[in-house]
Motif scaffolding. Sequence first.
Motif, PDB file in Angstrom:
ATOM      1  N   MET A   1       0.845  -1.186   0.000  1.00 32.44           N
ATOM      2  CA  MET A   1       0.000   0.000   0.000  1.00 32.44           C
ATOM      3  C   MET A   1       0.887   1.245   0.000  1.00 32.44           C
ATOM      4  N   ILE A   2       0.500   2.221  -0.770  1.00 29.61           N
ATOM      5  CA  ILE A   2       1.263   3.472  -0.829  1.00 29.61           C
ATOM      6  C   ILE A   2       0.526   4.554  -0.045  1.00 29.61           C
ATOM      7  N   HIS A   3       1.253   5.211   0.843  1.00 25.58           N
ATOM      8  CA  HIS A   3       0.693   6.340   1.577  1.00 25.58           C
ATOM      9  C   HIS A   3       1.373   7.609   1.068  1.00 25.58           C
ATOM     10  N   VAL A   4       0.591   8.639   0.867  1.00 24.32           N
ATOM     11  CA  VAL A   4       1.131   9.907   0.393  1.00 24.32           C
ATOM     12  C   VAL A   4       0.799  10.986   1.418  1.00 24.32           C
ATOM     13  N   GLY A   5       1.765  11.795   1.759  1.00 22.99           N
ATOM     14  CA  GLY A   5       1.534  12.885   2.711  1.00 22.99           C
ATOM     15  C   GLY A   5       1.920  14.219   2.108  1.00 22.99           C
ATOM     16  N   ALA A  44       8.211  21.045   6.892  1.00 21.99           N
ATOM     17  CA  ALA A  44       7.193  20.644   5.910  1.00 21.99           C
ATOM     18  C   ALA A  44       7.375  19.174   5.520  1.00 21.99           C
ATOM     19  N   ILE A  45       8.626  18.759   5.352  1.00 20.52           N
ATOM     20  CA  ILE A  45       8.884  17.356   4.998  1.00 20.52           C
ATOM     21  C   ILE A  45       8.468  16.448   6.150  1.00 20.52           C
ATOM     22  N   CYS A  46       8.770  16.867   7.359  1.00 19.54           N
ATOM     23  CA  CYS A  46       8.382  16.096   8.545  1.00 19.54           C
ATOM     24  C   CYS A  46       6.858  15.945   8.595  1.00 19.54           C
ATOM     25  N   ASP A  47       6.148  17.033   8.337  1.00 18.74           N
ATOM     26  CA  ASP A  47       4.679  16.978   8.345  1.00 18.74           C
ATOM     27  C   ASP A  47       4.140  16.054   7.250  1.00 18.74           C
ATOM     28  N   ALA A  48       4.788  16.049   6.112  1.00 12.77           N
ATOM     29  CA  ALA A  48       4.355  15.162   5.023  1.00 12.77           C
ATOM     30  C   ALA A  48       4.501  13.696   5.445  1.00 12.77           C
ATOM     31  N   LEU A  49       5.623  13.389   6.076  1.00  8.06           N
ATOM     32  CA  LEU A  49       5.858  12.006   6.517  1.00  8.06           C
ATOM     33  C   LEU A  49       4.874  11.612   7.613  1.00  8.06           C
ATOM     34  N   LEU A  50       4.691  12.502   8.588  1.00  5.38           N
ATOM     35  CA  LEU A  50       3.751  12.202   9.675  1.00  5.38           C
ATOM     36  C   LEU A  50       2.327  12.088   9.129  1.00  5.38           C
ATOM     37  N   GLY A  51       1.995  12.938   8.175  1.00  6.98           N
ATOM     38  CA  GLY A  51       0.668  12.895   7.571  1.00  6.98           C
ATOM     39  C   GLY A  51       0.425  11.586   6.836  1.00  6.98           C
ATOM     40  N   ALA A  52       1.433  11.112   6.134  1.00  2.71           N
ATOM     41  CA  ALA A  52       1.293   9.846   5.399  1.00  2.71           C
ATOM     42  C   ALA A  52       1.046   8.686   6.359  1.00  2.71           C
ATOM     43  N   LEU A  78      13.118  15.240  11.699  1.00  2.00           N
ATOM     44  CA  LEU A  78      13.102  14.379  10.504  1.00  2.00           C
ATOM     45  C   LEU A  78      13.516  12.956  10.852  1.00  2.00           C
ATOM     46  N   ARG A  79      14.536  12.852  11.691  1.00  2.00           N
ATOM     47  CA  ARG A  79      14.997  11.511  12.095  1.00  2.00           C
ATOM     48  C   ARG A  79      13.879  10.747  12.798  1.00  2.00           C
ATOM     49  N   GLU A  80      13.122  11.444  13.637  1.00  3.84           N
ATOM     50  CA  GLU A  80      12.030  10.785  14.352  1.00  3.84           C
ATOM     51  C   GLU A  80      10.914  10.382  13.367  1.00  3.84           C
ATOM     52  N   ALA A  81      10.604  11.255  12.416  1.00  3.41           N
ATOM     53  CA  ALA A  81       9.579  10.913  11.427  1.00  3.41           C
ATOM     54  C   ALA A  81      10.019   9.680  10.627  1.00  3.41           C
ATOM     55  N   ALA A  82      11.300   9.637  10.252  1.00  2.00           N
ATOM     56  CA  ALA A  82      11.818   8.485   9.504  1.00  2.00           C
ATOM     57  C   ALA A  82      11.783   7.220  10.358  1.00  2.00           C
ATOM     58  N   ARG A  83      12.042   7.391  11.646  1.00  2.00           N
ATOM     59  CA  ARG A  83      11.987   6.234  12.559  1.00  2.00           C
ATOM     60  C   ARG A  83      10.563   5.674  12.611  1.00  2.00           C
ATOM     61  N   LEU A  84       9.581   6.577  12.649  1.00  2.00           N
ATOM     62  CA  LEU A  84       8.187   6.132  12.685  1.00  2.00           C
ATOM     63  C   LEU A  84       7.797   5.426  11.383  1.00  2.00           C
ATOM     64  N   VAL A  85       8.316   5.915  10.262  1.00  2.00           N
ATOM     65  CA  VAL A  85       8.086   5.224   8.982  1.00  2.00           C
ATOM     66  C   VAL A  85       8.652   3.807   9.066  1.00  2.00           C
ATOM     67  N   GLY A  86       9.848   3.706   9.616  1.00  2.00           N
ATOM     68  CA  GLY A  86      10.500   2.396   9.752  1.00  2.00           C
ATOM     69  C   GLY A  86       9.731   1.451  10.662  1.00  2.00           C
TER      70      GLY A  86
END
Length: 131
Positions: A1-5, A44-52, A78-86
């Motif tokens: 599944m693809i999520h877009v934020g 803004a990038i962090c919000d996009a990742l969290l939104g996705a 950003l590191r935390e947002a990436a960690r949550l993606v992981g």
Amino acid sequence: MIHVGIGYDVHAMVEGRKLILGGVEIPHDKGLDGHSDADVLMHAICDALLGALGEGDIGHHFPNTDPRWRGAASSVFLREAARLVGLRVGKIVNIDATIIAQQPRIYPNVPEMKRLIAEALQTPIRTIGIK
Ligand code: MG
């Protein structure tokens, strides 16, 4: 599944602050106002990742009422947002970001911004687009 934020952020330019965009300190007579380093691009990038992820926004995770984040480097967010993606076993496919500013010139700083954002997200530089 693809999520877009989609992320979006605006900060005022004020005197007496460093201008930090995409992790790069850009010489300028004004900087972005904010609680952290006010790096509007990383926010803004962090919000996009969290939104996705459906994980709220940067203000939820890093409230500007928390003294821990005063003057913080936004790469931490950003590191935390990436960690949550992981944690969701997700993968960042690409980031496409647009900076809207009349000054200073952004373009010469884009390669370093890409490098620093990619480093924070632990993703290849080629996945980062900044214009
Ligand atoms: Mg912000």
